[in-house]
Design an enzyme around this catalytic site. Structure first.
Site, PDB file in Angstrom:
ATOM      1  N   LYS A 271      70.656  88.396  65.441  1.00  0.00           N
ATOM      2  CA  LYS A 271      71.733  88.863  64.561  1.00  0.00           C
ATOM      3  C   LYS A 271      72.110  90.242  65.059  1.00  0.00           C
ATOM      4  O   LYS A 271      71.458  91.239  64.725  1.00  0.00           O
ATOM      5  CB  LYS A 271      71.276  88.894  63.098  1.00  0.00           C
ATOM      6  CG  LYS A 271      72.397  89.272  62.137  1.00  0.00           C
ATOM      7  CD  LYS A 271      71.912  89.238  60.699  1.00  0.00           C
ATOM      8  CE  LYS A 271      73.045  89.314  59.679  1.00  0.00           C
ATOM      9  NZ  LYS A 271      73.908  90.483  59.811  1.00  0.00           N
TER      10      LYS A 271
ATOM     11  N   ARG B 107      86.105  90.721  60.349  1.00  0.00           N
ATOM     12  CA  ARG B 107      85.479  89.832  59.357  1.00  0.00           C
ATOM     13  C   ARG B 107      86.390  89.663  58.158  1.00  0.00           C
ATOM     14  O   ARG B 107      86.417  88.619  57.519  1.00  0.00           O
ATOM     15  CB  ARG B 107      84.149  90.443  58.921  1.00  0.00           C
ATOM     16  CG  ARG B 107      83.386  89.639  57.910  1.00  0.00           C
ATOM     17  CD  ARG B 107      82.146  90.411  57.484  1.00  0.00           C
ATOM     18  NE  ARG B 107      81.356  89.729  56.482  1.00  0.00           N
ATOM     19  CZ  ARG B 107      81.739  89.457  55.245  1.00  0.00           C
ATOM     20  NH1 ARG B 107      82.958  89.783  54.843  1.00  0.00           N
ATOM     21  NH2 ARG B 107      80.941  88.858  54.410  1.00  0.00           N
TER      22      ARG B 107
ATOM     23  N   GLU C 271      79.982  88.875  68.118  1.00  0.00           N
ATOM     24  CA  GLU C 271      79.665  90.181  67.568  1.00  0.00           C
ATOM     25  C   GLU C 271      79.938  91.168  68.694  1.00  0.00           C
ATOM     26  O   GLU C 271      79.516  90.979  69.833  1.00  0.00           O
ATOM     27  CB  GLU C 271      78.195  90.215  67.117  1.00  0.00           C
ATOM     28  CG  GLU C 271      77.859  91.379  66.251  1.00  0.00           C
ATOM     29  CD  GLU C 271      78.259  91.221  64.761  1.00  0.00           C
ATOM     30  OE1 GLU C 271      78.864  90.197  64.389  1.00  0.00           O
ATOM     31  OE2 GLU C 271      77.969  92.155  63.997  1.00  0.00           O
TER      32      GLU C 271
ATOM     33  N   PHE D  40      79.033  83.734  69.450  1.00  0.00           N
ATOM     34  CA  PHE D  40      78.162  82.836  68.712  1.00  0.00           C
ATOM     35  C   PHE D  40      78.854  81.604  68.131  1.00  0.00           C
ATOM     36  O   PHE D  40      78.211  80.784  67.485  1.00  0.00           O
ATOM     37  CB  PHE D  40      77.376  83.579  67.624  1.00  0.00           C
ATOM     38  CG  PHE D  40      78.217  84.280  66.586  1.00  0.00           C
ATOM     39  CD1 PHE D  40      78.794  83.569  65.564  1.00  0.00           C
ATOM     40  CD2 PHE D  40      78.413  85.647  66.650  1.00  0.00           C
ATOM     41  CE1 PHE D  40      79.558  84.202  64.601  1.00  0.00           C
ATOM     42  CE2 PHE D  40      79.173  86.300  65.692  1.00  0.00           C
ATOM     43  CZ  PHE D  40      79.755  85.565  64.668  1.00  0.00           C
TER      44      PHE D  40
ATOM     45  N   ARG E 210      80.066  80.676  52.158  1.00  0.00           N
ATOM     46  CA  ARG E 210      78.694  81.110  52.417  1.00  0.00           C
ATOM     47  C   ARG E 210      77.811  79.939  52.047  1.00  0.00           C
ATOM     48  O   ARG E 210      77.762  79.540  50.898  1.00  0.00           O
ATOM     49  CB  ARG E 210      78.384  82.334  51.553  1.00  0.00           C
ATOM     50  CG  ARG E 210      77.114  83.058  51.921  1.00  0.00           C
ATOM     51  CD  ARG E 210      76.838  84.209  51.000  1.00  0.00           C
ATOM     52  NE  ARG E 210      77.683  85.376  51.183  1.00  0.00           N
ATOM     53  CZ  ARG E 210      77.572  86.235  52.203  1.00  0.00           C
ATOM     54  NH1 ARG E 210      76.663  86.053  53.128  1.00  0.00           N
ATOM     55  NH2 ARG E 210      78.374  87.271  52.285  1.00  0.00           N
TER      56      ARG E 210
HETATM   57  P1  ATP Z   1      75.628  91.179  56.795  1.00  0.00           P
HETATM   58  O1  ATP Z   1      75.974  92.460  56.108  1.00  0.00           O
HETATM   59  O2  ATP Z   1      74.184  90.774  56.638  1.00  0.00           O
HETATM   60  O3  ATP Z   1      76.091  91.124  58.214  1.00  0.00           O
HETATM   61  P2  ATP Z   1      77.808  89.501  56.009  1.00  0.00           P
HETATM   62  O4  ATP Z   1      78.174  89.123  54.624  1.00  0.00           O
HETATM   63  O5  ATP Z   1      78.747  90.373  56.764  1.00  0.00           O
HETATM   64  O6  ATP Z   1      76.344  90.078  55.974  1.00  0.00           O
HETATM   65  P3  ATP Z   1      76.648  87.036  56.757  1.00  0.00           P
HETATM   66  O7  ATP Z   1      77.364  85.767  57.011  1.00  0.00           O
HETATM   67  O8  ATP Z   1      75.835  87.103  55.551  1.00  0.00           O
HETATM   68  O9  ATP Z   1      77.698  88.206  56.870  1.00  0.00           O
HETATM   69  O10 ATP Z   1      75.717  87.307  57.999  1.00  0.00           O
HETATM   70  C1  ATP Z   1      76.157  86.919  59.263  1.00  0.00           C
HETATM   71  C2  ATP Z   1      76.858  88.081  59.944  1.00  0.00           C
HETATM   72  O11 ATP Z   1      76.052  88.511  61.022  1.00  0.00           O
HETATM   73  C3  ATP Z   1      78.160  87.652  60.548  1.00  0.00           C
HETATM   74  O12 ATP Z   1      79.229  87.982  59.702  1.00  0.00           O
HETATM   75  C4  ATP Z   1      78.234  88.382  61.871  1.00  0.00           C
HETATM   76  O13 ATP Z   1      79.006  89.560  61.749  1.00  0.00           O
HETATM   77  C5  ATP Z   1      76.824  88.811  62.153  1.00  0.00           C
HETATM   78  N1  ATP Z   1      76.200  88.147  63.304  1.00  0.00           N
HETATM   79  C6  ATP Z   1      75.543  88.766  64.302  1.00  0.00           C
HETATM   80  N2  ATP Z   1      75.032  87.894  65.170  1.00  0.00           N
HETATM   81  C7  ATP Z   1      75.374  86.669  64.718  1.00  0.00           C
HETATM   82  C8  ATP Z   1      75.115  85.356  65.191  1.00  0.00           C
HETATM   83  N3  ATP Z   1      74.399  85.123  66.282  1.00  0.00           N
HETATM   84  N4  ATP Z   1      75.626  84.333  64.477  1.00  0.00           N
HETATM   85  C9  ATP Z   1      76.335  84.550  63.340  1.00  0.00           C
HETATM   86  N5  ATP Z   1      76.596  85.765  62.854  1.00  0.00           N
HETATM   87  C10 ATP Z   1      76.122  86.820  63.534  1.00  0.00           C
END
Ligand code: ATP
Length: 608
Positions: free
Chosen positions: A274, A294, A324, A364, A441
């Site tokens: 991540k 995003r 990312e 990704f 989500r």
């Molecule tokens: P967070 O603040 O934890 O990033 P979020 O609400 O923005 O949360 P989530 O879908 O909960 O987003 O977590 C996935 C996020 O992580 C994605 O929005 C992306 O920006 C990031 N990310 C980084 N690496 C990856 C990956 N390999 N696959 C998917 N998402 C990734």
């Protein structure tokens, strides 16, 4: 007679008749008023249904945008955003008053819309001839206001606005003013609009999922409204993603242990780093590349280097991918903290930011390739396509991954990710149903992050035991050093980080000179390392280093097995402070015990 004069003539004598293709703005304002006065969501939906039903079909997109205080979908980046000062001038002009009177009343009401309504009511008694406002005219005028720029645009905006206000009913003026100043705030959510459209044109609420999917893959409520109104629900059933229209992002749920994650994902999954940067959705069409954030804002201008990377390294002619975007040190390949991307937000020094804070892309997902919508394909297929379409380089890579069914292996991979500057893992389903769930989500993606975060407050003195060759600007010198803490019980040096940051040009010249006499052909017998350095040294030289925090690490040997079996400790985001501790011998370095203590006290601080 031209159609305009015919229209004026008809509306003078038949003020409510506007023809089939027109809609009075007053009808819209009436509905806004009802929406504003209700506290029930269901009633709000009913009012919207009423409005959508009486809206000519080719106007429905405009009515939808206006109802949300916009002219276009957000990703177009066109905002009306008229300064209140200018709006005051326009109200004053339309009401035949001076701006000071308007301002005085505004101080009382706190709402220029209400003030405008009041002043136009007073003027109303004196006005004989007004041309009823149509939605089309209001929309076009607001659009001109939004687009006016350059010299003379201020006067032009005021003239445009006062022009429609002069023809407006007082109630219309209220909503026009709130719209231009960005204060409409009816609170009509996307989902409420979709419900209302489903009822008005889709045969009932059951049609909502079809409308919702079309919206999720286009992010354009107006477009969805127009299609369902003009062509019916069937036309939306095979709605496809398209280049240029951002797809609403798929998001992850969260769990706090590998066991739970594997259980939820059917015993096996693909765990990916991540990365801690900015999510971008890149739309490529030939040489044209658009980047969306995003939140689906167009951020193309912030990342000209990412645009170039996509143009060059995403092979198909047209594609939509997600990546990312992470700040990196190009000479060492190390990831940098997320905060460094903030430099991209300031528009004026983007060129400088590109030089000083370059980015790499970790791709990704892929949603579309040359006419093929991949959003309903399972992830293993999308991942395979991803591997085919990327011309991998240092700066464009597929997110690092591990396919596993073993919680311990996942935990190790997690530690490695943290230590390498990532936030943790995103674990993804490999099952048949692992489609790209646009705009939701769900449990097909599960993130695994730490529930603590702490700061390393003290610098440590570490011994240089190895080095890695540099690239780019650092070709010919060292890109990073392998550093170790001292373990006096066993009289050995245990590695704790690979450090490539904090070195000035002068340091980069000086360090090889200092290290040259200590070079040896293989790892020193007193050095315990799992990493293979390019160059090894006898443990002699000590440098001062500070990092963001101390984390568990499957790679570094410092304190191996002391906190957790199979893991050592590492300094995350290590940086040379500039202090050469030539006054210290290697045996005076920070000890392994001290590092373990620092790690424990970090945890206590967080728990406390
Ligand atoms: P967070 O603040 O934890 O990033 P979020 O609400 O923005 O949360 P989530 O879908 O909960 O987003 O977590 C996935 C996020 O992580 C994605 O929005 C992306 O920006 C990031 N990310 C980084 N690496 C990856 C990956 N390999 N696959 C998917 N998402 C990734």
């Amino acid at each position: 007679m031209s159609w305009q004069s015919t229209f004026t003539f008809i509306s003078l004598y038949f003020p409510n008749y506007l023809g089939d293709r027109e809609l009075r703005y007053l009808s819209v304002a009436d509905v806004y008023e009802k929406i504003e006065n209700t506290t029930k969501r269901l009633e709000m939906t009913d009012y919207l249904v009423e409005l959508f039903k009486k809206t000519p079909k080719d106007l429905i997109d405009k009515v939808v945008y206006l109802t949300q205080g916009k002219l276009y979908p957000d990703f177009m980046g066109i905002e009306i955003g008229m300064a209140e000062k200018l709006a005051i001038k326009a109200v004053a002009r339309a009401a035949g008053r001076n701006a000071r009177e308007i301002e005085a009343d505004l101080r009382r009401t706190g709402d220029l819309g209400e003030t405008a309504q009041k002043f136009l009511e007073k003027k109303l008694q004196l006005t004989f001839f007004r041309q009823p406002l149509t939605v089309e005219r209001v929309y076009q005028t607001l659009d001109k206001i939004a687009r006016a720029s350059g010299s003379g645009s201020i006067d032009q905006k005021v003239a445009l606005l006062s022009g429609i206000l002069s023809d407006a009913e007082p109630k219309e003026a209220k909503y026009i003013i709130r719209t231009v100043t960005g204060k409409l705030r009816l609170g009509v959510a996307d989902m409420t609009v979709l419900d209302a459209l489903a009822i008005a044109y889709g045969g009932g609420k059951d049609a909502r999922p079809i409308l919702e999917r079309a919206y999720n893959v286009s992010s354009d409520l107006g477009l969805v409204a127009r299609i369902v109104a003009e062509k019916g629900l069937d036309a939306l059933k095979d709605f496809r993603v398209s280049v240029g229209k951002p797809v609403r992002p798929m998001l992850a749920e969260r769990l706090s242990s590998p066991q739970e994650i594997l259980e939820k994902l059917g015993g096996r999954c693909i765990a990916e780093y991540k990365y801690d940067g900015e999510r971008i959705q890149a739309h490529k069409n030939g040489d044209e590349v658009l980047l969306f954030s995003r939140r689906l804002e167009n951020i193309t201008s912030q990342f000209p280097d990412a645009v170039e990377l996509i143009r060059e390294h995403i092979k198909p002619r047209s594609a939509i991918i997600e990546a990312e975007c992470v700040s990196v040190d190009l000479d060492t390949g190390e990831l940098r903290p997320f905060q460094e991307l903030m430099h991209r937000r300031r528009k004026y020094d983007i060129r400088e930011a590109i030089e000083e804070y370059p980015v790499s892309l970790f791709v990704f997902d892929v949603l579309y390739v040359d006419g093929r919508d991949l959003t309903l394909e399972p992830y293993p297929i999308r991942h395979k396509v991803l591997e085919e379409i990327i011309d991998v380089t240092d700066r464009v890579q597929i997110a690092k991954y591990l396919i596993t069914d073993d919680p311990e292996e996942m935990e190790k991979f997690f530690e490695e990710a943290i230590e390498n500057g990532c936030e943790g893992l995103v674990c993804k389903s490999l099952n048949e149903d692992s489609i790209y769930q646009a705009g939701s989500r769900g449990w097909l993606w599960i993130k695994y992050k730490r529930d603590y975060k702490s700061e390393m407050t003290d610098a440590v003195d570490l011994t240089v035991v190895g080095a890695f060759h540099g690239r780019g600007k650092r070709a010919g010198t060292y890109g990073a050093l392998l550093l170790a803490a001292y373990n006096p019980d066993e009289d050995i040096f245990e590695t704790v980080c690979k450090c490539g940051s904090g070195f000035t040009d002068e340091d980069l010249k000086r360090i090889p000179e200092i290290m040259e006499p200590h070079k040896i052909p293989h790892r020193h017998a007193r050095v315990k390392s799992k990493m293979e350095a390019d160059v090894w040294f006898e443990p002699v030289v000590v440098l001062e280093v500070i990092g963001a925090e101390i984390t568990l690490s499957p790679i570094h040997t410092c304190g191996m097995d002391k906190i957790r079996k199979g893991s050592g400790l590492a300094i995350r985001f290590p940086r040379f402070t500039g202090r050469y501790r030539l006054d210290k011998s290697a045996e005076d370095s920070t000890t392994v015990k001290e590092i373990i203590e620092m790690y424990r006290s970090q945890l206590k601080k967080v728990e406390g």
